[in-house]
Design a protein around this motif. Structure first.
Motif, PDB file in Angstrom:
ATOM      1  N   THR B  29      26.859  39.281  45.469  1.00 32.34           N
ATOM      2  CA  THR B  29      27.233  38.504  44.262  1.00 32.34           C
ATOM      3  C   THR B  29      25.733  37.975  43.399  1.00 32.34           C
ATOM      4  OG1 THR B  29      27.187  36.310  45.814  1.00 32.34           O
ATOM      5  CG2 THR B  29      29.256  37.349  45.084  1.00 32.34           C
ATOM      6  N   ALA B 121      33.574  29.785  42.875  1.00 34.24           N
ATOM      7  CA  ALA B 121      34.971  29.548  43.014  1.00 34.24           C
ATOM      8  C   ALA B 121      35.482  30.611  44.161  1.00 34.24           C
ATOM      9  CB  ALA B 121      35.614  29.759  41.874  1.00 34.24           C
ATOM     10  N   THR B 122      36.821  30.495  44.168  1.00 33.27           N
ATOM     11  CA  THR B 122      37.500  31.243  45.298  1.00 33.27           C
ATOM     12  C   THR B 122      36.814  32.599  45.724  1.00 33.27           C
ATOM     13  OG1 THR B 122      39.365  29.754  45.194  1.00 33.27           O
ATOM     14  CG2 THR B 122      39.555  31.953  46.275  1.00 33.27           C
ATOM     15  N   GLN B 123      37.093  33.359  44.550  1.00 36.52           N
ATOM     16  CA  GLN B 123      36.507  34.594  44.507  1.00 36.52           C
ATOM     17  C   GLN B 123      35.087  35.042  45.010  1.00 36.52           C
ATOM     18  OE1 GLN B 123      38.197  33.401  42.321  1.00 36.52           O
ATOM     19  NE2 GLN B 123      39.265  34.807  40.774  1.00 36.52           N
ATOM     20  N   ILE B 124      34.222  34.137  44.508  1.00 37.96           N
ATOM     21  CA  ILE B 124      32.708  34.250  44.970  1.00 37.96           C
ATOM     22  C   ILE B 124      32.538  33.834  46.425  1.00 37.96           C
ATOM     23  CG2 ILE B 124      30.313  33.020  44.558  1.00 37.96           C
ATOM     24  CD1 ILE B 124      31.208  34.900  42.368  1.00 37.96           C
ATOM     25  N   ASN B 126      34.563  34.274  48.827  1.00 36.18           N
ATOM     26  CA  ASN B 126      35.018  35.221  49.771  1.00 36.18           C
ATOM     27  C   ASN B 126      34.070  36.334  49.793  1.00 36.18           C
ATOM     28  OD1 ASN B 126      37.426  34.295  50.575  1.00 36.18           O
ATOM     29  ND2 ASN B 126      38.548  35.042  48.699  1.00 36.18           N
ATOM     30  N   ARG B 127      32.820  36.456  48.946  1.00 36.72           N
ATOM     31  CA  ARG B 127      31.769  37.374  48.956  1.00 36.72           C
ATOM     32  C   ARG B 127      30.488  36.875  49.516  1.00 36.72           C
ATOM     33  NH1 ARG B 127      33.778  42.633  49.662  1.00 36.72           N
ATOM     34  NH2 ARG B 127      31.849  43.318  48.971  1.00 36.72           N
TER      35      ARG B 127
END
Ligand code: FAD
Ligand code: FES
Ligand code: FES
Lengths: 172, 310
Positions: B29, B121-124, B126-127
């Motif tokens: 990220t 946020a959620t997507q970040i 998760n990585r």
């Protein structure tokens, strides 16, 4: 033995196992759109901020613009194209977005729908604040967020209705 | 560009040893954004996601010697550090996993979970990984600020073997961390900070920014305040985004320890923390505003901690 660089990637996309002879350092977003023709996944900002490129990896939403395809080797990817079969019923989240009119131009919709799918799958119930927090990485420039939040609430209702209907069928 | 995805730490060390221009990648990220904007152009990528460093365990210290040698910087020599129980967290554990680290007994790790839940946020989440947050070297890194507050230890692998160092020696400045060529981070150790049954604790991460999600902190505070019989027995105040690295407000901590949380003392501690901050002016905020925010964050935290003790 010397460790070797990887040259191809095996990944399950929308339920189909694909062996891809692509540069592993290519972004998953580009592989989906350019190599596989799956253009439902959109590119907005290209830097993790808008969520238009959201796909699910092993059920979890990620920004496909920040994922190099080499890192999904052996994993499962779901894009908007794989959510419902063309001749089958829509996914409850898709149905809810339609019912609530949570779409205008539609650019953010594939990403927003997939994030919402992972929310309803991972949390049995979520209040408005939890929905807003979970969806905060999906920006929308035209619909605004009220209808999107309403759509997620409706998706929960549709899901519990479908569950109830399933149970009633069994009882008959 | 070559892309490696080693499946053991030994293989990763070997690859990094023979490709000096290679970049480690965990969640990507930060790295992918840097590559896209041409700030980074590595010859090879060493993807760390296949190393099995994506889990954590609580280590109750029963299976290891009570003392281990922790390596400081080469110049500073070795420190002896007593290692009690704590959490061993793999370098590629994501924020999404960190934020599930529950802390019913207020042993400290809940502070890290709170900070992780405020990354991106959620997507970040998760990585983004714990190791990436550290190695990116940003003074605004939220999880790092909590690790600084909790005196985390950094575990490193490399051509000369494994080593452990205190987080304060690992963070060198914006974009700079204490890794020699060929070394990479394998995990962190977060000590459990025990407290008496009669004590109460407030531990939390707060950051100031233009919105609550997807925002880089203008100023942040990772704080843990433990009170016993109305007096502060443990004070941890770590600040993000107001110095070249995440720092501790050590003077404010020392001042607070041993005394009650009266309004006067809260005011004085907030003033001390404000003066310890060494912020810069950039496009997100001025140095003066950042100082004000440090004072406000500390006042707010201590006021709520005082209320908890009533
Ligand atoms: C949209 C967006 C929002 C963000 N919001 C926040 C936020 O709110 N708070 C915050 O703190 N951060 C935020 N970030 C920054 C980033 O997500 C975090 O710093 C994250 O923890 C980085 O982890 P990663 O695994 O993705 O790192 P990577 O991108 O994989 O790596 C980062 C750097 O560390 C190196 N590296 C990674 N792992 C290791 C290792 N084990 N050993 C040695 N070197 C290593 C890489 O070579 C690279 O230089 C945001 C980023 C984006 C794109
Ligand atoms: S295009 Fe990936 S987050 Fe905007
Ligand atoms: S519907 Fe147009 S951006 Fe959301």
């Amino acid at each position: 033995m010397q460790p070797k660089p990887i040259e191809e990637v095996t990944v399950t996309i929308n339920g189909r196992k694909e062996r891809l002879a692509v540069d592993p350092a290519k972004r998953l977003l580009d592989v989906l759109r350019e190599d596989l023709g799956l253009t439902g996944t959109k590119e907005g900002c290209g830097k993790g901020e808008c969520g238009a490129c959201t796909v699910l990896i092993d059920g979890r939403p990620v920004n496909s613009c920040l994922v190099l395809v080499g890192s999904v080797d052996g994993h499962e990817v779901l894009t908007i194209e794989g959510l419902a079969q063309p001749d089958a019923a829509m996914h409850p989240v898709q149905q809810a977005f339609v019912e609530q009119g949570a779409i205008q131009c539609g650019f953010c919709t594939p990403g927003a729908v997939l994030t919402a799918v992972s929310l309803v799958d991972s949390q049995p119930a979520a209040d408005e604040e939890a929905i807003r927090r979970y969806m905060a990485g999906n920006l929308c420039r035209c619909t605004g967020y009220t209808k999107i939040v309403s759509a997620v609430k409706t998706a929960y209702e549709i899901l519990s209705e479908r569950k109830g209907a399933g149970r009633r069928k069994k009882e008959c | 560009m070559e892309y490696y995805r080693p499946t053991s730490v030994e293989d990763a060390v070997q690859i990094l040893g023979r490709s000096p221009g290679a970049a480690c990648m965990a969640g990507g990220t930060d790295l992918v954004v840097a590559m896209r904007s041409h700030k980074r152009g590595p010859h090879a990528i060493v993807d760390l996601s296949g190393l099995g460093l994506d889990t954590w365990i609580f280590d109750d210290a029963s299976n290891r010697p009570a003392k281990v040698k922790t390596q400081g910087t080469k110049k500073a020599g070795n420190d002896e550090q007593r290692l009690g129980p704590g959490w061993r967290i793999g370098a590629t554990v994501t924020m999404a996993v960190l934020k599930t680290l529950e802390d019913e007994d207020n042993l400290g790790v809940g502070l890290l979970a709170d900070a992780a839940s405020q990354v991106g946020a959620t997507q970040i989440q998760n990585r983004a990984t714990a190791g990436g947050n550290l190695c990116n070297g940003s003074p605004a890194a939220d999880a790092v600020c909590a690790m600084v507050a909790l005196d985390a230890l950094i575990e490193i692998a490399g051509p000369t073997g494994a080593e452990t160092m205190p987080i304060g020696k690992f963070l060198l400045g914006p974009g700079r961390v204490n890794l020699e060529p060929g070394q990479f981070l394998t995990g962190i150790f977060v000590p459990a900070h025990d407290m008496k049954k009669s004590s109460v604790a407030l531990q939390e991460y707060r950051k100031v920014g233009s919105r609550t999600s997807l925002v880089i902190a203008v100023a942040g505070l990772a704080a843990r305040t433990v009170l016993d019989k109305g007096k502060v027995v443990e004070s941890r105040l770590a600040l993000s985004s107001v110095a070249p690295t995440c720092i501790r407000a050590t003077e404010a901590e020392a001042y607070l320890t041993g005394g009650p949380l009266s309004p006067d003392r809260i005011r004085e501690a907030s003033h001390l923390a404000r003066e310890e901050a060494r912020p810069i002016t950039d496009l997100r905020a001025t140095d003066q505003y950042r100082k004000e925010m440090v004072s406000a964050l500390v006042t707010d935290h201590l006021t709520r901690a005082a209320a908890l003790a009533q």
